[in-house]
Scaffold this motif. Structure first.
Motif, PDB file in Angstrom:
ATOM      1  N   GLN A   1       0.843  -1.194   0.000  1.00 11.41           N
ATOM      2  CA  GLN A   1       0.000   0.000   0.000  1.00 11.41           C
ATOM      3  C   GLN A   1       0.882   1.249   0.000  1.00 11.41           C
ATOM      4  O   GLN A   1       1.917   1.295   0.659  1.00 11.41           O
ATOM      5  N   VAL A   2       0.491   2.245  -0.767  1.00 13.00           N
ATOM      6  CA  VAL A   2       1.196   3.518  -0.843  1.00 13.00           C
ATOM      7  C   VAL A   2       0.210   4.622  -0.505  1.00 13.00           C
ATOM      8  O   VAL A   2      -0.893   4.673  -1.058  1.00 13.00           O
ATOM      9  N   GLN A   3       0.598   5.492   0.396  1.00 11.98           N
ATOM     10  CA  GLN A   3      -0.220   6.653   0.725  1.00 11.98           C
ATOM     11  C   GLN A   3       0.431   7.890   0.111  1.00 11.98           C
ATOM     12  O   GLN A   3       1.641   8.086   0.209  1.00 11.98           O
ATOM     13  N   LEU A   4      -0.398   8.723  -0.499  1.00 14.12           N
ATOM     14  CA  LEU A   4       0.081   9.915  -1.187  1.00 14.12           C
ATOM     15  C   LEU A   4      -0.622  11.148  -0.640  1.00 14.12           C
ATOM     16  O   LEU A   4      -1.854  11.143  -0.492  1.00 14.12           O
ATOM     17  N   VAL A   5       0.152  12.190  -0.355  1.00 13.29           N
ATOM     18  CA  VAL A   5      -0.410  13.438   0.154  1.00 13.29           C
ATOM     19  C   VAL A   5       0.152  14.597  -0.658  1.00 13.29           C
ATOM     20  O   VAL A   5       1.363  14.843  -0.646  1.00 13.29           O
ATOM     21  N   GLU A   6      -0.744  15.311  -1.341  1.00 15.92           N
ATOM     22  CA  GLU A   6      -0.338  16.461  -2.144  1.00 15.92           C
ATOM     23  C   GLU A   6      -0.355  17.730  -1.306  1.00 15.92           C
ATOM     24  O   GLU A   6      -1.142  17.861  -0.352  1.00 15.92           O
ATOM     25  N   SER A   7       0.486  18.680  -1.704  1.00 15.30           N
ATOM     26  CA  SER A   7       0.495  20.000  -1.077  1.00 15.30           C
ATOM     27  C   SER A   7       1.054  20.996  -2.071  1.00 15.30           C
ATOM     28  O   SER A   7       1.602  20.621  -3.118  1.00 15.30           O
ATOM     29  N   GLY A   8       0.919  22.285  -1.725  1.00 19.54           N
ATOM     30  CA  GLY A   8       1.508  23.330  -2.554  1.00 19.54           C
ATOM     31  C   GLY A   8       0.533  24.079  -3.441  1.00 19.54           C
ATOM     32  O   GLY A   8       0.922  25.031  -4.124  1.00 19.54           O
ATOM     33  N   GLY A   9      -0.724  23.652  -3.456  1.00 19.97           N
ATOM     34  CA  GLY A   9      -1.692  24.363  -4.258  1.00 19.97           C
ATOM     35  C   GLY A   9      -2.007  25.730  -3.678  1.00 19.97           C
ATOM     36  O   GLY A   9      -1.593  26.071  -2.570  1.00 19.97           O
ATOM     37  N   GLY A  10      -2.742  26.521  -4.445  1.00 22.43           N
ATOM     38  CA  GLY A  10      -3.127  27.846  -3.966  1.00 22.43           C
ATOM     39  C   GLY A  10      -3.643  28.705  -5.093  1.00 22.43           C
ATOM     40  O   GLY A  10      -3.952  28.213  -6.180  1.00 22.43           O
ATOM     41  N   LEU A  11      -3.736  29.990  -4.801  1.00 19.17           N
ATOM     42  CA  LEU A  11      -4.221  30.984  -5.758  1.00 19.17           C
ATOM     43  C   LEU A  11      -3.029  31.765  -6.302  1.00 19.17           C
ATOM     44  O   LEU A  11      -2.198  32.255  -5.530  1.00 19.17           O
TER      45      LEU A  11
ATOM     46  N   LEU B   1       4.024  22.049  -6.792  1.00 19.61           N
ATOM     47  CA  LEU B   1       3.267  21.052  -6.047  1.00 19.61           C
ATOM     48  C   LEU B   1       4.192  19.948  -5.566  1.00 19.61           C
ATOM     49  O   LEU B   1       5.158  19.601  -6.250  1.00 19.61           O
ATOM     50  N   SER B   2       3.872  19.416  -4.409  1.00 18.99           N
ATOM     51  CA  SER B   2       4.622  18.289  -3.855  1.00 18.99           C
ATOM     52  C   SER B   2       3.667  17.140  -3.577  1.00 18.99           C
ATOM     53  O   SER B   2       2.502  17.360  -3.232  1.00 18.99           O
ATOM     54  N   CYS B   3       4.179  15.939  -3.697  1.00 18.21           N
ATOM     55  CA  CYS B   3       3.413  14.738  -3.371  1.00 18.21           C
ATOM     56  C   CYS B   3       4.314  13.847  -2.533  1.00 18.21           C
ATOM     57  O   CYS B   3       5.298  13.303  -3.039  1.00 18.21           O
ATOM     58  N   ALA B   4       3.985  13.744  -1.260  1.00 21.20           N
ATOM     59  CA  ALA B   4       4.776  12.935  -0.342  1.00 21.20           C
ATOM     60  C   ALA B   4       4.193  11.532  -0.257  1.00 21.20           C
ATOM     61  O   ALA B   4       2.986  11.367  -0.061  1.00 21.20           O
ATOM     62  N   ALA B   5       5.049  10.538  -0.402  1.00 20.57           N
ATOM     63  CA  ALA B   5       4.609   9.149  -0.397  1.00 20.57           C
ATOM     64  C   ALA B   5       5.088   8.440   0.854  1.00 20.57           C
ATOM     65  O   ALA B   5       6.170   8.707   1.367  1.00 20.57           O
ATOM     66  N   SER B   6       4.280   7.542   1.327  1.00 22.96           N
ATOM     67  CA  SER B   6       4.664   6.695   2.453  1.00 22.96           C
ATOM     68  C   SER B   6       4.098   5.305   2.210  1.00 22.96           C
ATOM     69  O   SER B   6       3.239   5.094   1.364  1.00 22.96           O
ATOM     70  N   GLY B   7       4.597   4.355   2.966  1.00 24.71           N
ATOM     71  CA  GLY B   7       4.133   2.986   2.799  1.00 24.71           C
ATOM     72  C   GLY B   7       5.179   2.142   2.097  1.00 24.71           C
ATOM     73  O   GLY B   7       6.338   2.137   2.487  1.00 24.71           O
ATOM     74  N   ARG B   8       4.792   1.494   1.038  1.00 28.58           N
ATOM     75  CA  ARG B   8       5.700   0.617   0.313  1.00 28.58           C
ATOM     76  C   ARG B   8       6.791   1.428  -0.384  1.00 28.58           C
ATOM     77  O   ARG B   8       6.708   2.637  -0.487  1.00 28.58           O
ATOM     78  N   THR B   9       7.795   0.758  -0.856  1.00 27.00           N
ATOM     79  CA  THR B   9       8.976   1.402  -1.396  1.00 27.00           C
ATOM     80  C   THR B   9       8.619   2.374  -2.507  1.00 27.00           C
ATOM     81  O   THR B   9       8.192   1.992  -3.588  1.00 27.00           O
ATOM     82  N   PHE B  10       8.809   3.643  -2.224  1.00 25.88           N
ATOM     83  CA  PHE B  10       8.466   4.704  -3.164  1.00 25.88           C
ATOM     84  C   PHE B  10       9.308   4.615  -4.421  1.00 25.88           C
ATOM     85  O   PHE B  10       8.817   4.833  -5.528  1.00 25.88           O
TER      86      PHE B  10
END
Length: 123
Positions: free
Chosen positions: A1-11, A20-29
């Motif tokens: 399982q891989v969890q993905l979290v995006e950030s960096g959006g805005g106006l 934009l960034s996407c941080a991954a956790s869980g299985r080998t990225f």
């Protein structure tokens, strides 16, 4: 399982930039191809950019080629989307996705998805 979290959006104003960034956790990225997709209100989700597991291959949608750059940093388990010369038509929720097969991402699909981050470009 891989969890993905995006950030960096805005106006941002037209012509501006966002990363934009996407941080991954869980299985080998590092073993996964990664991609960015977007969905504007009332429209279907569309492919934006893809990067292979080792960063050696990238592919872009025609609409963003030359303006957006996808990259990844294995040490931080993170994939980025640098967006320059933004246009109002880039306004959308941006999602990152992961898949073991690069061509799957290029074809617009992925096995794992993040929740998305809103990007709004004002004219």
């Amino acid at each position: 399982q891989v969890q993905l979290v995006e950030s960096g959006g805005g106006l941002v104003q037209a012509g501006g930039s966002l990363r934009l960034s996407c941080a991954a956790s869980g299985r080998t990225f590092s073993g996964y191809a990664m991609g960015w997709f977007r969905q504007a209100p009332g429209k279907e989700r569309e492919f934006v950019a893809a990067i292979s597991w080792n960063g050696g291959n990238t592919f872009y949608a025609e609409s963003v080629r030359g303006r957006f750059t996808i990259s990844r940093e294995h040490a931080k388990n993170t994939v980025y989307l640098q967006m320059n010369s933004l246009k109002p038509e880039d306004t959308a929720v941006y999602y990152c996705a992961a898949d073991a097969v690069y061509s799957t991402i290029v074809r617009g699909r992925g096995n794992y998805w993040g929740q998305g981050t809103q990007v709004t470009v004002s004219s």
